[in-house]
Design a protein around this motif. Structure first.
Motif, PDB file in Angstrom:
ATOM      1  N   VAL A 164      -2.259 -32.553 -66.903  1.00 40.38           N
ATOM      2  CA  VAL A 164      -3.050 -32.731 -68.127  1.00 40.38           C
ATOM      3  C   VAL A 164      -2.200 -33.336 -69.234  1.00 40.38           C
ATOM      4  O   VAL A 164      -2.612 -34.298 -69.900  1.00 40.38           O
ATOM      5  N   VAL A 165      -1.006 -32.807 -69.424  1.00 46.28           N
ATOM      6  CA  VAL A 165      -0.132 -33.310 -70.488  1.00 46.28           C
ATOM      7  C   VAL A 165       0.323 -34.732 -70.191  1.00 46.28           C
ATOM      8  O   VAL A 165       0.382 -35.576 -71.087  1.00 46.28           O
ATOM      9  N   THR A 166       0.608 -35.013 -68.925  1.00 44.16           N
ATOM     10  CA  THR A 166       1.034 -36.359 -68.543  1.00 44.16           C
ATOM     11  C   THR A 166      -0.087 -37.370 -68.777  1.00 44.16           C
ATOM     12  O   THR A 166       0.160 -38.477 -69.248  1.00 44.16           O
ATOM     13  N   LEU A 167      -1.306 -36.993 -68.474  1.00 50.66           N
ATOM     14  CA  LEU A 167      -2.433 -37.898 -68.700  1.00 50.66           C
ATOM     15  C   LEU A 167      -2.692 -38.133 -70.184  1.00 50.66           C
ATOM     16  O   LEU A 167      -3.172 -39.196 -70.565  1.00 50.66           O
ATOM     17  N   GLN A 168      -2.345 -37.151 -71.012  1.00 51.79           N
ATOM     18  CA  GLN A 168      -2.577 -37.305 -72.446  1.00 51.79           C
ATOM     19  C   GLN A 168      -1.550 -38.203 -73.121  1.00 51.79           C
ATOM     20  O   GLN A 168      -1.894 -39.014 -73.956  1.00 51.79           O
ATOM     21  N   ASP A 169      -0.264 -38.027 -72.774  1.00 57.45           N
ATOM     22  CA  ASP A 169       0.746 -38.825 -73.476  1.00 57.45           C
ATOM     23  C   ASP A 169       1.520 -39.772 -72.567  1.00 57.45           C
ATOM     24  O   ASP A 169       2.478 -40.400 -72.999  1.00 57.45           O
ATOM     25  N   HIS A 170       1.110 -39.889 -71.305  1.00 56.52           N
ATOM     26  CA  HIS A 170       1.675 -40.851 -70.353  1.00 56.52           C
ATOM     27  C   HIS A 170       3.182 -40.710 -70.169  1.00 56.52           C
ATOM     28  O   HIS A 170       3.892 -41.703 -70.036  1.00 56.52           O
TER      29      HIS A 170
END
Length: 92
Positions: A78-84
């Protein structure tokens, strides 16, 4: 899908090792929700799986460790998808 019945608990070092892995998976999965989830999540999953396969007496802790390891990876996703990026920090 057939689920194999649990193996009978073995005594001695093998049983202690399996119980230790169950506890370790829980202990590593918990902080993995906040820090180093890319490492702690998979480690918690592997330890929990090994503990369950070896017939741990602490099945509940192993299952919690498995769930926490999966949650670690979900948080990371989730965090990776939000801030790449794979690194993240708590807003403050």
């Amino acid at each position: 899908m057939d689920i194999a019945p649990p193996r009978p608990l073995r005594h001695g070092i093998a049983a202690r090792d399996a119980d230790g892995m169950a506890v370790a998976s829980f202990v590593l999965g918990l902080p993995g929700l906040l820090v180093l989830n890319v490492f702690l999540g998979p480690l918690a999953i592997v330890l929990a799986t090994l503990a369950l396969a070896r017939g741990t007496a602490r099945r509940g802790r192993a299952l919690l460790g498995l769930a926490l390891g999966a949650a670690d990876l979900l948080v990371l996703l989730v965090v990776t998808l939000q801030d790449h990026t794979l690194s993240w920090s708590m807003p403050g």
